[in-house]
Scaffold this motif. Structure first.
Motif, mmCIF file in Angstrom:
data_model
loop_
_atom_site.group_PDB
_atom_site.id
_atom_site.type_symbol
_atom_site.label_atom_id
_atom_site.label_comp_id
_atom_site.label_asym_id
_atom_site.label_seq_id
_atom_site.Cartn_x
_atom_site.Cartn_y
_atom_site.Cartn_z
ATOM 1 N N PHE A 134 -35.623 -5.751 54.825
ATOM 2 C CA PHE A 134 -35.993 -5.471 53.430
ATOM 3 C C PHE A 134 -36.886 -6.575 52.884
ATOM 4 C CE2 PHE A 134 -32.081 -2.693 52.711
ATOM 5 C CZ PHE A 134 -32.820 -1.531 52.555
ATOM 6 N N MET A 135 -36.501 -7.807 53.118
ATOM 7 C CA MET A 135 -37.262 -8.945 52.598
ATOM 8 C C MET A 135 -38.691 -8.934 53.141
ATOM 9 S SD MET A 135 -35.520 -10.723 50.399
ATOM 10 C CE MET A 135 -36.399 -12.281 50.331
ATOM 11 N N LYS A 136 -38.855 -8.644 54.424
ATOM 12 C CA LYS A 136 -40.197 -8.614 55.014
ATOM 13 C C LYS A 136 -41.058 -7.529 54.382
ATOM 14 C CE LYS A 136 -39.213 -10.639 59.493
ATOM 15 N NZ LYS A 136 -39.064 -10.431 60.930
ATOM 16 N N GLU A 137 -40.451 -6.401 54.079
ATOM 17 C CA GLU A 137 -41.190 -5.290 53.473
ATOM 18 C C GLU A 137 -41.559 -5.572 52.025
ATOM 19 O OE1 GLU A 137 -39.214 -1.506 53.929
ATOM 20 O OE2 GLU A 137 -38.791 -1.908 56.033
ATOM 21 N N ILE A 138 -40.658 -6.188 51.296
ATOM 22 C CA ILE A 138 -40.843 -6.371 49.860
ATOM 23 C C ILE A 138 -41.555 -7.671 49.514
ATOM 24 C CG2 ILE A 138 -39.635 -6.563 47.648
ATOM 25 C CD1 ILE A 138 -37.430 -4.793 48.871
ATOM 26 N N ASP A 139 -41.275 -8.729 50.249
ATOM 27 C CA ASP A 139 -41.816 -10.062 49.951
ATOM 28 C C ASP A 139 -43.270 -10.160 50.394
ATOM 29 O OD1 ASP A 139 -42.126 -12.720 49.301
ATOM 30 O OD2 ASP A 139 -41.014 -13.455 51.047
ATOM 31 N N VAL A 140 -44.157 -9.614 49.585
ATOM 32 C CA VAL A 140 -45.572 -9.514 49.925
ATOM 33 C C VAL A 140 -46.218 -10.888 50.113
ATOM 34 C CG1 VAL A 140 -47.816 -8.660 49.124
ATOM 35 C CG2 VAL A 140 -45.762 -7.316 48.721
ATOM 36 N N ASN A 145 -38.878 -15.032 48.628
ATOM 37 C CA ASN A 145 -38.260 -14.500 47.413
ATOM 38 C C ASN A 145 -38.893 -13.172 47.054
ATOM 39 O OD1 ASN A 145 -36.543 -16.818 46.556
ATOM 40 N ND2 ASN A 145 -38.524 -17.863 46.550
ATOM 41 N N ILE A 146 -38.183 -12.411 46.228
ATOM 42 C CA ILE A 146 -38.722 -11.167 45.696
ATOM 43 C C ILE A 146 -38.905 -11.378 44.205
ATOM 44 C CG2 ILE A 146 -38.297 -8.718 45.274
ATOM 45 C CD1 ILE A 146 -36.415 -8.803 47.717
ATOM 46 N N ASP A 147 -40.162 -11.303 43.751
ATOM 47 C CA ASP A 147 -40.384 -11.420 42.313
ATOM 48 C C ASP A 147 -40.514 -10.018 41.709
ATOM 49 O OD1 ASP A 147 -43.129 -10.550 42.490
ATOM 50 O OD2 ASP A 147 -43.724 -12.595 42.967
ATOM 51 N N TYR A 148 -40.585 -9.972 40.399
ATOM 52 C CA TYR A 148 -40.602 -8.687 39.695
ATOM 53 C C TYR A 148 -41.763 -7.805 40.161
ATOM 54 C CZ TYR A 148 -41.223 -5.204 36.096
ATOM 55 O OH TYR A 148 -41.411 -4.029 35.452
ATOM 56 N N GLU A 150 -43.394 -7.744 42.963
ATOM 57 C CA GLU A 150 -43.179 -7.227 44.318
ATOM 58 C C GLU A 150 -42.182 -6.073 44.298
ATOM 59 O OE1 GLU A 150 -43.904 -11.183 47.071
ATOM 60 O OE2 GLU A 150 -42.002 -10.989 45.999
ATOM 61 N N LEU A 151 -41.104 -6.240 43.540
ATOM 62 C CA LEU A 151 -40.103 -5.185 43.434
ATOM 63 C C LEU A 151 -40.700 -3.939 42.790
ATOM 64 C CD1 LEU A 151 -37.139 -4.461 43.974
ATOM 65 C CD2 LEU A 151 -36.613 -5.320 41.691
ATOM 66 N N LEU A 152 -41.471 -4.129 41.743
ATOM 67 C CA LEU A 152 -42.093 -3.008 41.050
ATOM 68 C C LEU A 152 -43.047 -2.258 41.969
ATOM 69 C CD1 LEU A 152 -42.452 -1.467 38.390
ATOM 70 C CD2 LEU A 152 -44.252 -3.101 37.798
ATOM 71 N N SER A 153 -43.823 -2.983 42.775
ATOM 72 C CA SER A 153 -44.771 -2.299 43.653
ATOM 73 C C SER A 153 -44.057 -1.454 44.698
ATOM 74 C CB SER A 153 -45.712 -3.297 44.326
ATOM 75 O OG SER A 153 -45.040 -4.056 45.302
ATOM 76 N N ILE A 154 -42.897 -1.895 45.172
ATOM 77 C CA ILE A 154 -42.112 -1.110 46.128
ATOM 78 C C ILE A 154 -41.532 0.129 45.443
ATOM 79 C CG2 ILE A 154 -39.985 -1.107 47.492
ATOM 80 C CD1 ILE A 154 -42.356 -2.509 48.835
ATOM 81 N N ILE A 155 -41.028 -0.031 44.241
ATOM 82 C CA ILE A 155 -40.432 1.097 43.508
ATOM 83 C C ILE A 155 -41.492 2.141 43.193
ATOM 84 C CG2 ILE A 155 -39.376 1.755 41.312
ATOM 85 C CD1 ILE A 155 -37.821 -0.926 41.480
ATOM 86 N N LYS A 156 -42.697 1.701 42.846
ATOM 87 C CA LYS A 156 -43.786 2.631 42.527
ATOM 88 C C LYS A 156 -44.227 3.432 43.744
ATOM 89 C CE LYS A 156 -46.085 0.409 38.668
ATOM 90 N NZ LYS A 156 -47.312 -0.263 38.261
ATOM 91 N N HIS A 157 -44.107 2.857 44.921
ATOM 92 C CA HIS A 157 -44.587 3.530 46.129
ATOM 93 C C HIS A 157 -43.396 4.024 46.859
ATOM 94 C CE1 HIS A 157 -47.820 0.759 45.017
ATOM 95 N NE2 HIS A 157 -48.580 1.765 45.345
#
Length: 157
Positions: A134-140, A145-148, A150-157
């Motif tokens: 998960f971290m590798k996919e989300i932590d652009v 760390n996962i910042d807001y 990065e989390l938003l871009s995953i949720i949008k897609h």
């Protein structure tokens, strides 16, 4: 007070609708009840809205598909509703993010992320390799760390 909303979306007050209409009509140079799609950026700006190139491209393509190169006021209001709905959704996400961001750093590390997923019952228990995936996919930006954003871009897609 009258409002304008479609299918449970955000409502605009009569005053807001009148203001949008006034600005829209100022850009309706030929008094046809439509404006050219290429005028949208100026129209959004006049309505106090910023629009990204990507969003403008998407909106333009939507209205070009039927052969028209214009947008009517009702269609413009649908676009505005969609933008307001999206904005409300993003505000809810930011609020939820801050609830889990207990240290107020603006980011989660892997352990905090695991607690977030478990607390919202996405999963009962994640294995370490699943967390790392998960971290590798989300932590652009690969800072661990996962910042807001990065989390938003995953949720949008």
């Amino acid at each position: 007070m009258a409002t304008y909303a479609a299918e449970g979306g955000p409502s605009f007050t009569t005053k807001e609708i009148e203001d949008f209409k006034e600005v829209f009509l100022a850009y309706d140079r030929f008094h046809t009840g439509n404006i050219r799609v290429k005028e949208l950026r100026k129209l959004f700006k006049a309505c106090g809205q910023n629009v990204s190139d990507a969003e403008l491209f998407h909106i333009s393509n939507h209205f070009y598909t039927d052969g028209k190169k214009t947008i009517s006021f009702p269609d413009f209001m649908k676009v505005m509703e969609g933008r307001a709905r999206k904005s409300c959704h993003e505000e809810d996400l930011r609020e939820a993010f801050t609830v889990f961001d207990k240290e107020r750093t603006g980011r989660f590390d892997a352990l905090q992320f695991q607690h977030v997923l478990e607390s919202i019952r996405v999963t009962e228990k994640l294995e370490q390799d699943e967390i790392e995936k998960f971290m590798k996919e989300i932590d652009v930006n690969k800072d661990g760390n996962i910042d807001y954003e990065e989390l938003l871009s995953i949720i949008k897609h």
